[in-house]
Write a protein that holds these residues in place. Structure first.
Motif, short mmCIF file in Angstrom:
data_model
loop_
_atom_site.label_atom_id
_atom_site.label_comp_id
_atom_site.label_asym_id
_atom_site.label_seq_id
_atom_site.Cartn_x
_atom_site.Cartn_y
_atom_site.Cartn_z
N TYR A 2 0.97 -1.19 0.05
CA TYR A 2 0.01 0.11 -0.09
C TYR A 2 0.74 1.28 -0.23
O TYR A 2 0.71 2.18 -0.64
CB TYR A 2 -1.10 0.03 1.13
CG TYR A 2 -1.94 1.20 1.10
CD1 TYR A 2 -1.56 2.26 1.98
CD2 TYR A 2 -2.94 1.12 0.36
CE1 TYR A 2 -2.48 3.04 2.09
CE2 TYR A 2 -3.85 2.12 0.34
CZ TYR A 2 -3.78 3.36 1.27
OH TYR A 2 -4.73 4.30 1.20
N ARG A 53 0.39 3.98 -3.03
CA ARG A 53 -0.81 5.13 -2.63
C ARG A 53 0.09 6.30 -1.97
O ARG A 53 -0.27 7.43 -1.99
CB ARG A 53 -1.77 4.96 -1.68
CG ARG A 53 -2.78 3.88 -2.47
CD ARG A 53 -3.81 5.05 -3.48
NE ARG A 53 -4.77 4.10 -3.86
CZ ARG A 53 -4.94 3.84 -5.14
NH1 ARG A 53 -4.03 3.93 -5.81
NH2 ARG A 53 -5.98 3.03 -5.68
N TYR A 55 -3.36 -2.79 -5.86
CA TYR A 55 -4.11 -1.53 -5.33
C TYR A 55 -4.02 -0.43 -6.31
O TYR A 55 -4.95 0.43 -6.18
CB TYR A 55 -3.11 -0.77 -3.92
CG TYR A 55 -2.95 -1.77 -2.76
CD1 TYR A 55 -1.86 -1.91 -2.17
CD2 TYR A 55 -4.17 -2.30 -2.21
CE1 TYR A 55 -1.73 -2.85 -0.74
CE2 TYR A 55 -4.21 -3.02 -0.96
CZ TYR A 55 -3.04 -3.20 -0.35
OH TYR A 55 -2.94 -4.11 0.76
N ALA A 93 -8.77 5.41 -6.92
CA ALA A 93 -8.31 6.30 -5.87
C ALA A 93 -9.30 6.97 -4.85
O ALA A 93 -9.23 7.26 -3.82
CB ALA A 93 -7.32 7.19 -6.41
N GLU A 110 -10.25 5.89 -0.95
CA GLU A 110 -9.75 6.46 0.03
C GLU A 110 -9.97 8.02 0.54
O GLU A 110 -10.28 8.48 1.71
CB GLU A 110 -8.03 6.68 0.14
CG GLU A 110 -7.48 5.04 0.02
CD GLU A 110 -6.95 4.65 -1.23
OE1 GLU A 110 -7.70 4.84 -2.16
OE2 GLU A 110 -5.94 4.18 -1.11
N THR A 162 -5.69 8.58 -10.89
CA THR A 162 -5.18 8.13 -9.88
C THR A 162 -4.38 9.23 -9.32
O THR A 162 -3.33 9.12 -9.10
CB THR A 162 -4.09 7.11 -10.21
OG1 THR A 162 -3.25 7.64 -11.30
CG2 THR A 162 -4.79 5.89 -10.70
N PRO A 208 -2.90 11.37 -6.29
CA PRO A 208 -2.58 11.04 -4.81
C PRO A 208 -3.32 11.39 -3.92
O PRO A 208 -4.10 12.36 -3.86
CB PRO A 208 -1.07 11.52 -4.88
CG PRO A 208 -0.70 12.08 -6.25
CD PRO A 208 -2.18 12.39 -6.73
#
Lengths: 285, 443, 314
Positions: free
Chosen positions: A102, A106, A170, A175, A178, C8, C10
Motif C-alpha cells: 500500500y 498510494r 492497489y 483512488a 480513500e 489516480t 495521490p
C-alpha cells in the motif's frame, strides 16, 4: 441469458478441451502410482495396469516413522513440515506485503523507488547465489534443520513478491475510495484496513496462492538447509525417493498425488473469495 | 472510448534521490559491505581440532545406495554401544545432494564425517574441506585392501579418507536372449565380441537395440567413457598432466560409442538415460546387454521389479586392445577438515570400514578387504557377482584426479554428447574438450 | 453516457489527521518497517556478502584470502564462450514460456469468467497443475517423454500418428521445447489466477456500454478488456520473467542441463559454476548479472505497457 446458444456450446467445448489438457498428465500420474514396478518398465505402455496396487500408498500411510529405509513414512512428516512452513510463510509475507504494498502504491515518500527495487533484488537473485552465506547465517543462529529457519528464508523471497503484486493490485483500485473515506473522517490506516483491504480480496487471494506455491515448491534451500524429518519438506522427501542410481517412478507419483492434495483443498476452500470482487457500485458516484 | 487514464503499472524509475538520501543509503550499504568483506579479502579460515576423542559427532552419508539406511544405523548403534562416550548423529541425503551439502556446510563445520565420491578427494583435499589422513593410515591397509580401494581416497599420493563402498560397472547380459540368437556368452569377453553378439541379436530380431547405456549429459556418461577409454588403452592425462584423451584410445572409445548408435546397436535413448533407465530397459527385456553397477544384479533378478528375472548373468568388463579395467565408482569416508572432534570421528570411520563390519553387510555392498572375497560367508551373499568382482575390483581405472575435476567433467560431458548426437565428429569434439581442459588445468 | 473517472490522483491532497507529506512519509515508513525486517533480517548479510564475493576470485566456500579482481568476474562472463549459448537458451525459454503462459492464461481466464455451468468445477481443475510440486512435475514429464516407455510415444502410437518412438529429450532444441511445455503446463494456472483477479476489477457496465455502442465481442476484448488488463499483464510478465530467469528445479530434475547443454539456462549454469566448480566469485557475478538483466527486462515491459500520460503516483 442474453448469450446465444452457439456461444454457450462453444465455451463449454473449450472448457472440456482445457480440462483434458490439464487432466491427462495428472491421470497418468495417478495410474503410474498404482502400477506395479514391472508395468512401469514394459515396452508397450500399459494404459491401465493388469494388477493395480495400492502398496505404495499403504507404505506411506502405515509404516512407522524414523527407522530404517522408511522413506515413505518420512513423507508424512515432510508433508506436515511443508504445510507448516508454506502456511506460516504465506501468512507473514501476505500481511507484511499487503501493508507495505500500500505504501508503494498510494503514498509519496523519498526513496520510494529505490526501496522497491531493493526489495525486488532479493526476489530476483537466483537462490544459488545466497546458499552458502545463508547457510552460515542460519548455522550461527542455530536455525539449521528447523522449520523456523526455512520460514525466515522463504519469507525473504515471498515478501518482495507480495509487495510487488499487492502494490500493483492497489493501483488498479480507484483512488477516490480513500478520498471518500478520509473526507468522512477516517484515518489513513482506517481507510486501508476498513475499505481497501476487504475490496482487495481477489488480489490478496491470488497473491497468497502464488506465495504459498513459492514456498511449497522451493527445493534448493530446503535441500541444503535441512537434514532430518524435523524440517525436511516435500520436494526434498520426494527427491530422496531416488537413490544414487535407483528410483521407482511409481513411488514418486504416489508422493506427488498426495503432495498435491493439501494445496488443492486450500484452493477449493478459497474459491468463494476469488469469485467475489470489485462491483461496479463502488466506482459510481 | 478512451480509457487511457486508467491505472498504470507501478513505475520503477523517476526523478533521482536527494544528496542527503544518497549519503545515508551509501553509508548503510558501505557498512554492510565492509562487514561482508571480512573474511574474503583477508582473514584465516577456522581449522579443525583433534578433540578429546569423545563427544558428539555428525556424519553425512547417503541414502538408498550401497549400505542402506538401516544397515548404517545398525552399524552405528553397535559402535555407540562399544564406545559410550561418543554420540553419532547421522544425516542421510540423496547422492546428488552429497557434494553440494558438503560444500555448503564446510564453512559452518557442521559435519565431522562425510561420505565422498572417488572423484572428489582432489577437489575437497586442495580446498581443505576434508582432512589429510595419510599419517593416520596404517601401512598394513595398503596391502590388505584391494588395489582399487586404496586408490579411491588418494590425491597426489596423500590419503583423504578411507574407502568404504566399492563399486564398478559390470557387463550384464540376458541369457535367454543370447540362447535364442545362438550367441555364445564367451564372445562377450571382448568388445569386438560384444559388437558381434549385438549384431547377431539384432539380426535375429531378438532385440531391436541390443545395447543400452547411461549416456545422459551427467557424470554417468564419463563413467562409461572411462571404461572404454581404458579398454582402448587411452589415458585422460599424460605424464606431464596435459590432456591426452584426444589421442589414441580416447578417440577410439568415443568413436566406438558413436558408431554403435549409428549402427543401430545401441538404443538411441541412451543419450538421455542414467543408470536407472538402463536397468529399466534391461529389466523390460528390451536390451540384451548393458553395463551397470553392482546394484542392478539384484534388482534385475527380482521378479517383482523385472520381467527378465532369472535370465540375468554378470561378467567382467569386456577387454579391448588396452586391457579391461573397470571404472572406479567407489566412495570413501572422509574426515571433515573443520571438525573439532577429529579423533572421535576417526574412530567411527575405522569402525565402519573395518573388515568384520563390512563382511556382515556384504549383501548391500562389497567389502574393500582382499581376504573377504575368500570368506565363504561373504561369497554366499552374492556368488555370481563376487566371482566377477574378485577379478575386476583389483583392476580399476580412475577418472582424472585433479582439483577442478568437476569443471573438466562438465566440459567432457558436453563435448562427448556433441559427438554422440552428431553435432561434431568425435575427433573434433575431443580436440575442443582438450583445449578447454588445458585452460582449466592451467588455471 | 459517461465513462467513470478512475484517475489516480495521490491521496496527499486531503487534509485530516497525519496530513501532509511528513505524515505520509511516516505512515509509509510504518507500513514498510515489518517488510524490511522480514526481508532483510536474515538475507541482508548474505546478499551483501554475495556481492562482495563477486569482486574476488573466490574458489572455495571457506573463508580465506582471495585476490581482489574488481569487475574481473563480470567481464569474464562476457568472455566465456559457453555463456552465450546458455544466454540464448534462457532468452528463448523466457520469451516462449512467458508468451505461451500469457496467451493461454488470458484465454483460460476469459473462459473461466464466462457463464459456464458448474464454474467451480472448471476453476478447481485449473488449480491442479499449480498444486503439483515442481520436482514431481519434472519427474512426471521426464517419464512421459521417455523414448523407451514414455506415455507420449505410447499415445502417438495408439492414435496411429507415428509408430517410431521419438526421442523427445534426445536433441538439444527439442528437449528445450519439451521442458518449456512442461513448465507452461504447470505455471499457466498462476497466470490464469492473476488475470482472473484483474478481470474482476473491470466493472461489467463497461461491457454493457460497449454493447450498446455496437461493438463486437472481439473488438470489445481488444479495445476494452486488454487495455484494462494491462496492469495485471504487466505484473504477471515481470513475475514470470523473473521466474524464468531463475528456473532451476525443473531442469535439474528433467535433463540436468543436457543434451549437449541444450537446456542449460543461466540459473542452472550459475549453479554449475558456483557449486560444481566451486567458482563462487564467478557464480556470484553471474547471479548479479541475472538481476541486472531481469531488471532491464522489467523496465522494458513497464514502458511498453504504459498507456498515455503517466499520471499516477510520482
Amino acid at each position: 441469458m442474453r448469450h446465444s446458444r452457439n456461444y454457450m456450446i462453444a465455451i463449454h467445448i473449450a472448457a472440456v478441451v482445457m480440462a483434458v489438457v490439464i487432466l491427462l498428465p495428472f491421470v497418468w500420474l495417478v495410474i503410474s502410482s498404482v502400477s506395479p514396478a514391472t508395468d512401469l518398465v514394459s515396452a508397450h505402455v500399459h494404459w491401465w495396469p493388469a494388477h493395480p496396487t495400492l502398496s505404495r500408498y499403504k507404505a506411506i500411510f502405515s509404516s512407522s516413522v524414523g527407522g530404517g529405509d522408511n522413506v515413505a513414512a518420512n513423507f508424512r512428516l515432510a508433508m506436515v513440515n511443508s504445510l507448516i512452513v508454506a502456511g506460516v510463510t504465506t501468512a507473514i509475507s501476505l500481511t507484511v506485503g499487503a501493508l507495505g504494498g500500500y505504501a508503494f502504491a498510494r503514498l509519496r515518500f523519498r526513496l520510494r523507488r529505490t526501496s522497491l527495487f531493493t526489495f525486488l533484488t532479493v526476489y530476483m537473485l537466483p537462490p544459488i547465489a545466497l546458499v552458502i552465506p545463508l547457510y552460515l547465517a542460519l548455522a550461527n543462529l542455530h536455525l539449521l534443520d528447523s522449520k523456523i529457519g526455512l520460514i525466515l528464508t522463504y519469507c525473504s523471497i515471498v515478501t518482495p513478491f507480495c509487495l510487488w503484486t499487492m502494490s500493483n493490485y492497489y493501483l488498479s483500485l480507484p483512488a477516490d475510495l480513500e478520498e471518500a473515506a478520509r473526507v468522512d473522517g477516517c484515518s489513513r490506516l482506517g481507510a486501508l484496513v476498513r475499505i481497501i483491504l476487504p475490496l482487495s480480496r481477489p488480489g490478496l487471494l491470488t497473491t497468497a496462492m502464488f506465495g504459498f506455491l513459492l514456498a511449497w515448491d522451493e527445493f534448493l534451500f530446503a535441500l541444503i538447509f535441512t537434514s532430518t524429518s524435523n524440517a525436511k519438506t516435500i520436494p526434498v522427501a520426494i527427491a530422496e525417493f531416488t537413490g544414487k542410481f535407483s528410483s521407482d517412478f511409481g513411488l514418486i507419483a504416489a508422493g506427488g498425488v498426495l503432495a498435491a492434495g493439501p494445496p488443492v483443498i486450500l484452493a477449493l476452500l478459497s474459491q468463494r473469495f476469488i469469485v467475489g470482487g470489485l462491483t461496479s457500485g463502488a466506482v459510481k458516484g | 472510448m478512451n480509457l487511457s487514464e486508467t491505472t498504470q503499472p507501478l513505475e520503477l524509475v523517476g526523478t533521482g534521490p536527494t544528496r542527503r538520501v544518497v549519503l545515508t543509503v551509501g553509508g548503510g550499504l558501505g557498512l554492510a559491505t565492509f562487514l561482508a568483506a571480512c573474511g574474503v579479502g583477508g582473514g584465516s579460515g577456522a581449522s579443525g581440532g583433534a578433540g578429546s576423542g569423545k563427544g558428539a559427532i555428525r556424519a553425512l552419508v547417503m541414502k538408498q545406495a550401497g549400505y542402506s539406511e538401516e544397515d548404517i544405523r545398525k552399524m552405528t548403534s553397535t559402535f555407540q554401544a562399544a564406545n559410550p562416550d561418543i554420540k553419532v548423529t547421522l544425516d542421510f541425503v540423496a547422492y546428488e545432494a552429497l557434494h553440494d551439502k558438503t560444500v555448503a556446510a564446510a564453512p559452518a563445520g557442521t559435519y565431522d564425517v562425510v561420505l565422498i565420491d572417488v572423484i572428489w578427494p582432489a577437489e575437497f583435499g586442495t580446498k581443505k574441506i576434508v582432512a589429510d589422513v595419510s599419517s593416520k593410515w596404517p601401512a598394513s591397509w595398503k596391502e590388505q585392501m584391494l588395489g582399487g580401494a586404496v586408490a579411491t581416497p588418494q590425491y597426489n599420493s596423500q590419503f583423504y579418507g578411507v574407502p568404504w563402498i566399492l563399486d564398478t560397472k559390470y557387463l550384464f547380459f540376458n541369457t535367454a536372449h543370447l540362447a535364442k540368437a545362438k550367441v555364445d556368452a564367451a564372445q562377450l569377453d571382448t568388445w569386438d565380441g560384444v559388437l558381434k553378439a549385438a549384431r547377431a541379436l539384432k539380426a535375429s530380431g531378438v532385440t531391436k537395440y541390443p545395447l543400452v547405456w547411461s549416456w545422459q549429459q551427467a557424470e554417468a556418461l564419463i563413467c562409461d567413457y572411462t571404461t572404454l577409454l581404458g579398454a582402448f588403452g587411452g589415458t585422460f592425462l599424460d605424464e606431464s598432466g596435459k590432456p591426452a584423451f584426444q589421442h589414441g584410445g580416447g578417440v577410439q572409445a568415443l568413436e566406438f560409442m558413436h558408431q554403435s548408435i549409428t549402427d543401430g546397436l545401441t538404443n538411441p535413448t541412451s543419450t538421455q538415460s542414467l543408470e536407472e533407465d538402463v536397468r529399466r530397459v534391461f529389466s523390460a527385456g528390451q536390451a540384451s546387454m548393458a553395463m551397470n553397477w553392482t546394484y542392478m544384479f539384484g534388482m534385475a533378478n527380482d521378479p517383482k521389479q523385472s520381467q527378465v528375472a532369472g535370465d540375468v548373468a554378470v561378467l567382467q568388463t569386456p577387454s579391448g586392445p588396452g586391457g579391461r579395467p573397470g571404472v572406479n565408482g567407489s566412495m570413501a569416508l572422509a574426515l571433515s577438515a573443520q571438525s573439532q572432534n577429529q579423533d572421535a570421528a576417526w574412530k567411527y570411520i575405522t569402525y565402519l570400514t573395518s573388515q568384520p563390519v563390512q563382511a556382515k553387510f556384504a549383501l548391500s555392498s562389497l567389502p574393500v578387504w582382499k581376504s573377504s572375497y575368500d570368506d565363504p560367508a561373504v561369497v554366499k551373499t552374492n556368488p555370481a557377482v563376487i566371482e566377477q568382482a574378485k577379478k575386476q575390483l583389483a583392476d580399476l581405472i580412475l577418472r582424472p584426479q585433479v582439483k577442478n575435476y568437476n569443471a573438466i567433467s562438465l566440459v567432457l560431458q558436453a563435448e562427448i554428447q556433441n559427438a554422440l548426437v552428431g553435432k561434431k565428429p568425435a575427433q573434433q569434439a575431443l580436440n575442443d574438450a582438450a583445449d578447454k581442459t588445458a585452460t582449466l588445468l592451467g588455471s | 453516457m459517461s465513462v467513470p473517472q478512475v484517475a489516480t490522483t495521490p491521496v496527499k491532497k486531503l487534509g485530516a489527521r497525519g496530513s501532509g507529506a511528513r505524515g505520509e512519509a511516516r505512515f509509509a515508513f510504518l507500513l514498510l518497517l515489518p517488510a524490511a525486517l522480514v526481508v532483510f533480517g536474515v538475507v541482508l548479510y548474505p546478499v551483501a556478502r554475495t556481492f562482495v564475493v563477486s569482486l574476488f576470485a573466490v574458489d572455495s566456500p571457506l573463508p580465506g584470502s582471495y585476490p581482489f579482481v574488481g569487475l574481473g568476474n563480470y567481464t569474464r562472463v562476457f568472455r566465456d564462450p559457453d555463456f552465450y549459448g546458455v544466454l540464448g537458451n534462457t532468452m528463448y525459454f523466457t520469451l516462449v514460456s512467458t508468451g505461451a503462459e500469457l496467451i493461454l492464461g488470458i484465454a483460460v481466464a476469459l473462459l473461466l469468467n464466462a457463464p459456464l455451468r458448474a464454474r467451480w468445477f472448471w476453476r478447481s481443475l485449473v488449480v491442479l497443475p499449480w498444486a503439483l510440486p515442481t520436482i514431481v512435475n519434472g519427474a512426471l514429464w521426464r517419464w512421459i517423454y521417455n523414448g523407451q516407455y514414455g506415455a507420449l510415444n505410447g499415445l502417438l502410437e495408439a492414435i496411429h500418428i507415428s509408430s517410431t518412438p521419438v526421442q523427445w529429450l534426445g536433441s538439444p532444441f527439442l528437449a528445450l521445447n519439451m521442458v518449456i511445455f512442461a513448465d507452461v503446463w504447470k505455471n499457466t494456472s498462476i497466470v490464469v489466477f492473476f488475470i482472473l483477479a484483474g478481470l474482476q476489477t473491470i466493472p461489467s457496465d463497461l461491457y454493457e456500454a460497449a454493447r450498446i455502442d455496437g461493438a463486437s465481442a472481439w473488438s470489445a476484448f481488444w479495445r476494452l478488456t486488454l487495455p484494462l488488463l494491462a496492469p495485471s499483464i504487466a505484473v504477471v510478465l515481470v513475475l514470470r520473467t523473473i521466474e524464468a530467469f531463475k528456473v532451476f528445479d525443473i531442469i535439474y530434475v528433467m535433463t540436468g542441463g543436457g543434451p549437449a547443454s541444450g537446456t542449460q539456462t543461466v540459473a542452472f549454469y550459475t549453479y554449475l559454476q558456483a557449486f560444481s566448480n566451486q567458482l563462487f566469485g564467478y557464480g556470484s557475478a553471474l547471479a548479479y548479472l541475472i538481476v541486472v538483466a531481469v531488471f532491464a527486462m522489467a523496465m522494458v515491459y513497464l514502458r511498453l505497457l504504459r498507456q498515455g500520460q503517466m499520471a499516477g503516483v510520482e
